[in-house]
Design a protein around this motif. Structure first.
Motif, PDB file in Angstrom:
ATOM      1  N   GLY A   1       0.795  -1.224   0.000  1.00 30.26           N
ATOM      2  CA  GLY A   1       0.000   0.000   0.000  1.00 30.26           C
ATOM      3  C   GLY A   1       0.824   1.269   0.000  1.00 30.26           C
ATOM      4  O   GLY A   1       0.545   2.208  -0.745  1.00 30.26           O
ATOM      5  N   ARG A   2       1.867   1.318   0.813  1.00 29.30           N
ATOM      6  CA  ARG A   2       2.663   2.556   0.874  1.00 29.30           C
ATOM      7  C   ARG A   2       3.360   2.834  -0.443  1.00 29.30           C
ATOM      8  O   ARG A   2       3.576   3.980  -0.821  1.00 29.30           O
ATOM      9  N   ARG A   3       3.699   1.792  -1.186  1.00 28.15           N
ATOM     10  CA  ARG A   3       4.327   1.984  -2.496  1.00 28.15           C
ATOM     11  C   ARG A   3       3.307   2.457  -3.529  1.00 28.15           C
ATOM     12  O   ARG A   3       3.604   3.311  -4.354  1.00 28.15           O
ATOM     13  N   VAL A   4       2.117   1.883  -3.483  1.00 26.80           N
ATOM     14  CA  VAL A   4       1.066   2.316  -4.400  1.00 26.80           C
ATOM     15  C   VAL A   4       0.727   3.785  -4.130  1.00 26.80           C
ATOM     16  O   VAL A   4       0.588   4.587  -5.056  1.00 26.80           O
ATOM     17  N   VAL A   5       0.618   4.154  -2.856  1.00 23.67           N
ATOM     18  CA  VAL A   5       0.339   5.544  -2.483  1.00 23.67           C
ATOM     19  C   VAL A   5       1.410   6.473  -3.048  1.00 23.67           C
ATOM     20  O   VAL A   5       1.116   7.498  -3.662  1.00 23.67           O
ATOM     21  N   ARG A   6       2.675   6.106  -2.840  1.00 23.35           N
ATOM     22  CA  ARG A   6       3.779   6.953  -3.335  1.00 23.35           C
ATOM     23  C   ARG A   6       3.703   7.132  -4.847  1.00 23.35           C
ATOM     24  O   ARG A   6       3.814   8.249  -5.358  1.00 23.35           O
ATOM     25  N   LEU A   7       3.483   6.041  -5.586  1.00 28.39           N
ATOM     26  CA  LEU A   7       3.423   6.118  -7.042  1.00 28.39           C
ATOM     27  C   LEU A   7       2.238   6.962  -7.515  1.00 28.39           C
ATOM     28  O   LEU A   7       2.364   7.749  -8.461  1.00 28.39           O
ATOM     29  N   LEU A   8       1.086   6.803  -6.871  1.00 26.19           N
ATOM     30  CA  LEU A   8      -0.076   7.607  -7.254  1.00 26.19           C
ATOM     31  C   LEU A   8       0.171   9.085  -6.989  1.00 26.19           C
ATOM     32  O   LEU A   8      -0.130   9.938  -7.829  1.00 26.19           O
ATOM     33  N   ARG A   9       0.730   9.400  -5.841  1.00 28.64           N
ATOM     34  CA  ARG A   9       1.007  10.803  -5.508  1.00 28.64           C
ATOM     35  C   ARG A   9       2.038  11.410  -6.446  1.00 28.64           C
ATOM     36  O   ARG A   9       1.936  12.579  -6.814  1.00 28.64           O
ATOM     37  N   GLU A  10       3.038  10.627  -6.856  1.00 23.02           N
ATOM     38  CA  GLU A  10       4.034  11.116  -7.820  1.00 23.02           C
ATOM     39  C   GLU A  10       3.375  11.477  -9.148  1.00 23.02           C
ATOM     40  O   GLU A  10       3.871  12.330  -9.870  1.00 23.02           O
ATOM     41  N   ARG A  11       2.269  10.843  -9.457  1.00 22.96           N
ATOM     42  CA  ARG A  11       1.542  11.107 -10.698  1.00 22.96           C
ATOM     43  C   ARG A  11       0.445  12.157 -10.515  1.00 22.96           C
ATOM     44  O   ARG A  11      -0.335  12.403 -11.407  1.00 22.96           O
ATOM     45  N   GLY A  12       0.380  12.724  -9.324  1.00 24.87           N
ATOM     46  CA  GLY A  12      -0.596  13.773  -9.069  1.00 24.87           C
ATOM     47  C   GLY A  12      -1.996  13.282  -8.786  1.00 24.87           C
ATOM     48  O   GLY A  12      -2.952  14.063  -8.800  1.00 24.87           O
ATOM     49  N   VAL A  13      -2.160  11.994  -8.516  1.00 19.62           N
ATOM     50  CA  VAL A  13      -3.468  11.424  -8.218  1.00 19.62           C
ATOM     51  C   VAL A  13      -3.762  11.658  -6.731  1.00 19.62           C
ATOM     52  O   VAL A  13      -2.943  11.300  -5.883  1.00 19.62           O
ATOM     53  N   PRO A  14      -4.898  12.267  -6.408  1.00 16.61           N
ATOM     54  CA  PRO A  14      -5.223  12.447  -4.990  1.00 16.61           C
ATOM     55  C   PRO A  14      -5.487  11.100  -4.321  1.00 16.61           C
ATOM     56  O   PRO A  14      -6.216  10.274  -4.854  1.00 16.61           O
ATOM     57  N   VAL A  15      -4.880  10.891  -3.171  1.00 17.91           N
ATOM     58  CA  VAL A  15      -4.982   9.627  -2.452  1.00 17.91           C
ATOM     59  C   VAL A  15      -5.295   9.913  -0.996  1.00 17.91           C
ATOM     60  O   VAL A  15      -4.674  10.767  -0.383  1.00 17.91           O
ATOM     61  N   ARG A  16      -6.259   9.190  -0.457  1.00 19.81           N
ATOM     62  CA  ARG A  16      -6.547   9.240   0.975  1.00 19.81           C
ATOM     63  C   ARG A  16      -6.155   7.888   1.553  1.00 19.81           C
ATOM     64  O   ARG A  16      -6.686   6.857   1.168  1.00 19.81           O
ATOM     65  N   VAL A  17      -5.220   7.887   2.467  1.00 22.30           N
ATOM     66  CA  VAL A  17      -4.738   6.649   3.073  1.00 22.30           C
ATOM     67  C   VAL A  17      -5.575   6.350   4.303  1.00 22.30           C
ATOM     68  O   VAL A  17      -5.692   7.190   5.195  1.00 22.30           O
ATOM     69  N   ALA A  18      -6.143   5.163   4.327  1.00 19.10           N
ATOM     70  CA  ALA A  18      -6.963   4.752   5.469  1.00 19.10           C
ATOM     71  C   ALA A  18      -6.433   3.436   6.010  1.00 19.10           C
ATOM     72  O   ALA A  18      -6.275   2.470   5.278  1.00 19.10           O
ATOM     73  N   SER A  19      -6.133   3.443   7.290  1.00 11.72           N
ATOM     74  CA  SER A  19      -5.696   2.229   7.978  1.00 11.72           C
ATOM     75  C   SER A  19      -5.809   2.487   9.471  1.00 11.72           C
ATOM     76  O   SER A  19      -6.208   3.574   9.886  1.00 11.72           O
ATOM     77  N   ARG A  20      -5.434   1.506  10.248  1.00 11.44           N
ATOM     78  CA  ARG A  20      -5.475   1.729  11.691  1.00 11.44           C
ATOM     79  C   ARG A  20      -4.553   2.878  12.090  1.00 11.44           C
ATOM     80  O   ARG A  20      -4.788   3.557  13.074  1.00 11.44           O
ATOM     81  N   SER A  21      -3.485   3.103  11.294  1.00 14.66           N
ATOM     82  CA  SER A  21      -2.537   4.163  11.629  1.00 14.66           C
ATOM     83  C   SER A  21      -2.376   5.175  10.494  1.00 14.66           C
ATOM     84  O   SER A  21      -1.403   5.906  10.469  1.00 14.66           O
TER      85      SER A  21
END
Length: 144
Positions: free
Chosen positions: A9-29
């Motif tokens: 997940g953290r890698r997918v988030v990083r790649l999406l953000r690098e491409r300018g895609v808005p991402v909301r990370v949801a998890s226990r932390s």
């Protein structure tokens, strides 16, 4: 992204953000709290999401795995999600409820069942054996 702080997940988030895609990370932390054991966290985490990458960590063999996945998938679709991507575990027979559960939602869906991650060799399970020059696996046809 539900489960966006873990190994994948953290890698997918990083790649999406690098491409300018808005991402909301949801998890226990994560930035947005999402806890499989606390249904009150589900709707706020899913509200307004167009796509949901869902990592299911509780016991996939449990009696409530399929109903729980179905519930969160349907909730995501009702909140506007058009695409669901579900990551379970490859090679795990217990992951079978995923197709039934995610497939019930009124959104397009994809199920990922990875068996190996490169990170197993670069930062995790096999790093030390690799550094020592030998990785042993229980495979009869493996190269010697």
């Amino acid at each position: 992204m539900l489960g966006g702080t873990g190994k994948i997940g953290r890698r997918v988030v990083r790649l999406l953000r690098e491409r300018g895609v808005p991402v909301r990370v949801a998890s226990r932390s994560g930035e947005q709290r999402f806890d499989w054991e606390d249904r009150s966290t589900w709707e706020p985490a899913l509200r307004g999401a167009r796509a949901v990458y869902l990592v299911y960590l509780p016991d996939l063999g449990s009696h409530d795995a399929a109903p729980r996945l179905r519930e969160v998938s349907e909730l995501a679709a009702s909140q506007g999600a058009e695409r669901l991507v579900f990551q379970s575990g490859g090679g795990w027979p217990e992951a079978a409820p995923a197709k039934e559960a995610v497939g019930m939602a009124s959104a397009a869906w994809t199920i990922l069942r990875p068996a190996w991650f490169s990170q197993n060799f670069s930062e995790d399970l096999f790093l030390e054996p690799l550094r020592h020059g030998e990785v042993r696996l229980p495979a009869a046809a493996a190269a010697r």
